[in-house]
Motif scaffolding. Sequence first.
Motif, short mmCIF file in Angstrom:
data_model
loop_
_atom_site.label_atom_id
_atom_site.label_comp_id
_atom_site.label_asym_id
_atom_site.label_seq_id
_atom_site.Cartn_x
_atom_site.Cartn_y
_atom_site.Cartn_z
N VAL A 542 35.78 17.96 40.93
CA VAL A 542 35.54 17.46 39.57
C VAL A 542 36.59 18.07 38.65
N GLU A 543 36.70 17.52 37.48
CA GLU A 543 37.64 18.04 36.50
C GLU A 543 37.13 19.39 35.99
N LEU A 544 38.00 20.42 36.04
CA LEU A 544 37.56 21.78 35.73
C LEU A 544 38.47 22.43 34.69
N ASP A 545 37.85 23.30 33.89
CA ASP A 545 38.56 24.20 32.98
C ASP A 545 38.44 25.60 33.59
N LEU A 546 39.56 26.16 34.09
CA LEU A 546 39.48 27.45 34.77
C LEU A 546 38.99 28.56 33.85
N ASN A 547 39.23 28.43 32.55
CA ASN A 547 38.72 29.46 31.62
C ASN A 547 37.20 29.50 31.66
N LYS A 548 36.57 28.31 31.72
CA LYS A 548 35.11 28.27 31.80
C LYS A 548 34.62 28.79 33.14
N VAL A 549 35.35 28.48 34.22
CA VAL A 549 34.97 28.96 35.54
C VAL A 549 35.00 30.49 35.56
N VAL A 550 36.08 31.08 35.05
CA VAL A 550 36.21 32.53 35.05
C VAL A 550 35.13 33.16 34.18
N GLY A 551 34.89 32.55 33.00
CA GLY A 551 33.85 33.09 32.12
C GLY A 551 32.48 33.02 32.75
N GLY A 552 32.18 31.91 33.45
CA GLY A 552 30.88 31.77 34.07
C GLY A 552 30.67 32.70 35.24
N MET A 553 31.75 33.11 35.89
CA MET A 553 31.65 34.00 37.04
C MET A 553 31.73 35.47 36.66
N GLY A 554 32.05 35.76 35.42
CA GLY A 554 32.29 37.14 35.02
C GLY A 554 31.13 38.07 35.31
N GLU A 555 29.92 37.65 34.93
CA GLU A 555 28.77 38.53 35.11
C GLU A 555 28.46 38.75 36.60
N LEU A 556 28.56 37.69 37.39
CA LEU A 556 28.31 37.82 38.83
C LEU A 556 29.33 38.77 39.45
N ILE A 557 30.58 38.67 39.06
CA ILE A 557 31.62 39.53 39.62
C ILE A 557 31.34 40.99 39.23
N ARG A 558 30.93 41.21 37.98
CA ARG A 558 30.63 42.59 37.55
C ARG A 558 29.50 43.19 38.38
N ARG A 559 28.43 42.42 38.60
CA ARG A 559 27.32 42.94 39.40
C ARG A 559 27.75 43.19 40.84
N THR A 560 28.63 42.34 41.37
CA THR A 560 29.06 42.46 42.76
C THR A 560 29.97 43.66 42.95
N LEU A 561 30.89 43.91 42.01
CA LEU A 561 31.90 44.95 42.18
C LEU A 561 31.35 46.35 41.90
N GLY A 562 30.40 46.46 41.00
CA GLY A 562 29.86 47.78 40.68
C GLY A 562 30.51 48.39 39.45
N GLU A 563 29.91 49.48 38.97
CA GLU A 563 30.36 50.08 37.72
C GLU A 563 31.66 50.87 37.86
N HIS A 564 32.07 51.20 39.09
CA HIS A 564 33.28 52.01 39.25
C HIS A 564 34.55 51.16 39.11
N ILE A 565 34.38 49.82 38.99
CA ILE A 565 35.53 48.92 38.81
C ILE A 565 35.52 48.38 37.39
N GLU A 566 36.63 48.58 36.69
CA GLU A 566 36.78 48.01 35.35
C GLU A 566 37.37 46.62 35.47
N ILE A 567 36.79 45.65 34.74
CA ILE A 567 37.21 44.25 34.86
C ILE A 567 37.77 43.78 33.52
N GLU A 568 38.93 43.12 33.60
CA GLU A 568 39.55 42.53 32.41
C GLU A 568 39.80 41.05 32.66
N LEU A 569 39.34 40.22 31.74
CA LEU A 569 39.54 38.77 31.83
C LEU A 569 40.59 38.36 30.79
N ILE A 570 41.65 37.70 31.22
CA ILE A 570 42.71 37.21 30.33
C ILE A 570 42.78 35.70 30.51
#
Length: 843
Positions: A542-570
């Motif tokens: 389907v037609e996708l906006d990668l910015n929305k995909v990254v934003g929607g996955m942000g919380e899941l990635i944070r929970r998966t990686l743990g607090e010892h990993i700092e995450i930056e979205l650009i």
Amino acid sequence: ELVHSGSLLDRVAPHERQRLRDYIQARRESRPVPASYEMECLRRDGSQIWVMAFARIVEWYGKPATQVTFFDITERKRAEQALDASRRMLQTVIDTLPHHVVAKDREGRYTLANRAFLEHYAARREDVVGQRASESPPLDAASRRLIAEHDRIVFETARPLLSQETQSVSAAGHLSHFKVHKFPLLDSEGRVSGLVGVAEDVTAERGLQAARLESEQRFRNLVEGSLQGMAILQDNRIVFGNSAYLRGFGFEDLAAAQRAGTILDFVAPQDRERIHRYMTARRGGSPAPDSYELNLLRVDGTGFTALLLAKTVQWDGKPATQLTFIDITAEATARRAAALAHARLADAIESFPGGIVLYDEQDRLALVNASGRNLWPDAGEAMVPGAPFREIARHALVREGLTGAALEARQQQLEQQHASHDGRPLDLVLGDGRRLQILHRPIPSGGMVAVILDVTETYRRNEDLRQIQKTEALGQLTGGIAHDFNNLLTVILGNADLLEDMVRGNAPATASARMIVQAAQQGSSLTQRLLAFARKQSLQPVELDLNKVVGGMGELIRRTLGEHIEIELIRGGGLWKTLADPSQLDNALLNLAVNARDAMADGGMLTIETANAWLDDAYAAAHADVQAGQYVMLSVTDTGHGMSREVIERAFDPFFTTKGPGQGSGLGLSMVYGFVKQSGGHVKIYSEPGHGTAVKVYLPRYLGPAQPAQPPPAPEGPLPRGAETILVVEDDELVRANAVRQLQGLGYQVVAVENGPLALEALERLERVHLLFTDVVMPGGMNGRQLAEEAQRVWPGLKVLFASGYTPNAIVHHDRLEPGIHLVTKPYRQADLAHKVRRVLDE
């Protein structure tokens, strides 16, 4: 006038006269000679005919005389000559093939070896045919063991053994790599009597793999055919009949022949009593000839004469009579056989994937197949029957842009090489840059045959391309494994669901059933990763906006990686849209993030960035699998320990991992690679030991119309049921039984068959069918898509649901399901099947 026309010898061809005198003299002297005699004769007008003469000594007006009966067999002899020419032409075409082709009997003796095989080992045909593979041609011990093992598998399983890699050293000392395909040869009773081996030299021609495999299939169809009808009878009733027998009597299939009655019902009335006595004598062990001539009837009532060969055999542990029917209806039958053989040869030549060109004795074009015209379009209108080679070559060179002395020199070179027949390929460079090789061989009956091969890719190969070919080969392997494993998982999941329902209330048994389901689901996840790498998954882009995909996955990635990993979205501004499967993209992003986390065991920074990107011609030229153009980039960068060059080169290989045992499957990056490539994109790894890693994914920019969203997930609750009639078509017996049990458990009426032809028969027989549920990939020459098209001709508007462990080209274009196609992916559970069936039926 006949009496005064001269001696009988005057009507016999001169070279036959002495032989006829000897024959008549022998008859007069009562010496043993054949009852009939074939010879060439001359009509009164000088034209030549063939006759069969029967002579005997009689008394005529009180004097000894010779009575001679003549039958005109000219048409039969001409038909035999035509058949012989067709066989020689077929052998010439087989010898022209660049592959090694051999056949062996069950004792391992060669019964056939083509020119390419013999030239590779510098062996003579008479020194190989009749010898065991362990004796000739010369092979090293390892090769002999491998060949013997492959032969054993084919003989024991009676199934083809495809794409086995092997190596061989030629007589000239060159190491060659071959992809070997072996096929069983079945005798008239279905037993393996030998095998055919086709070895494809893939050292420098992997780009021609698909064409060669298709050629090998046609070759097998040609050599495995039988022109004689054969049947097995018990109590005068047929229990087996080959295709030639069924075709000769006009039966649609074996079942029709068995319903039609005994063999005596198809004997002409005047011969029924004789054949009854003959068959009775055969069964009782009384003396009876092995061959018998009689008049037979076809299903439509037309008659023909056949030579019947009979012998007593064992069939399923019981005495039976094996009959072989040879149609000897005379000249008309011979002409039909010759025409059929010629048509088959013409079809084989026309459908051969490589170009085949025939020249007559004057070096004029006699025939060119469709592939030949398509491969050498530069020859244009010059490639017509009757055109000499020099005109074809000149026309092509002019279209290449050659003029003057360069044109004359090049044409002279081509003509000399064409005329030399020295076995060297003739090389051509077409105006569009494609390269062709033309292989010439003289024909014993006069003229020449040429095979045209497109070898453009051979000249364009480089290290990147070889890496791609390796990855493609791994993809084919993993895709095939996943396909077979998905069939097994379908059965496991289906039976686990049924088992869970059956033992409900028994806590230990219920727990065991759920553990089976969980294990099978983990196996399904593994196969999906394999299919992703193999690029055989069914995408729903389907037609996708990668910015929305990254934003929607942000919380899941944070929970998966743990607090010892700092995450930056650009997230890049003005980001272009792309077309991709959202669930697969989410999985790819999560896999990249998890890999990055594992590289930063002590903590670090993960940066996820999106941006527009342009991959120019220079970048595309340096990467053989990249098309220049506009892309949307997704970059995942970590500050971990990085990768060495050697690790980067193998990072996308399936099952390759640098993690310890039990810490990774090695399928994460390979899944990302397969998904990106299947989506038309590109993925690149940038890394150095100690300096982190950046994985950049480039997905093509999408400018087309908006794509519909994926269908919502099936609702929870009771499974939808129904009472409609469903025709299930599945070649795997276990999968078929599982589907039947699941659908019957949902209330449906189910009819199950194993292949397309049987499904079409069922559709003709059934009063009503609401849904065709068919596997996509099936043996027997008819896939699921072809079956669906034929079925909808019988039942217009018939609903169709496909099932597949991977999505082949039959229902996919550009790696996407065709519009209107419904697919349930193996392995499926009863709930998946219930909702999908109900959705299709209710459309």
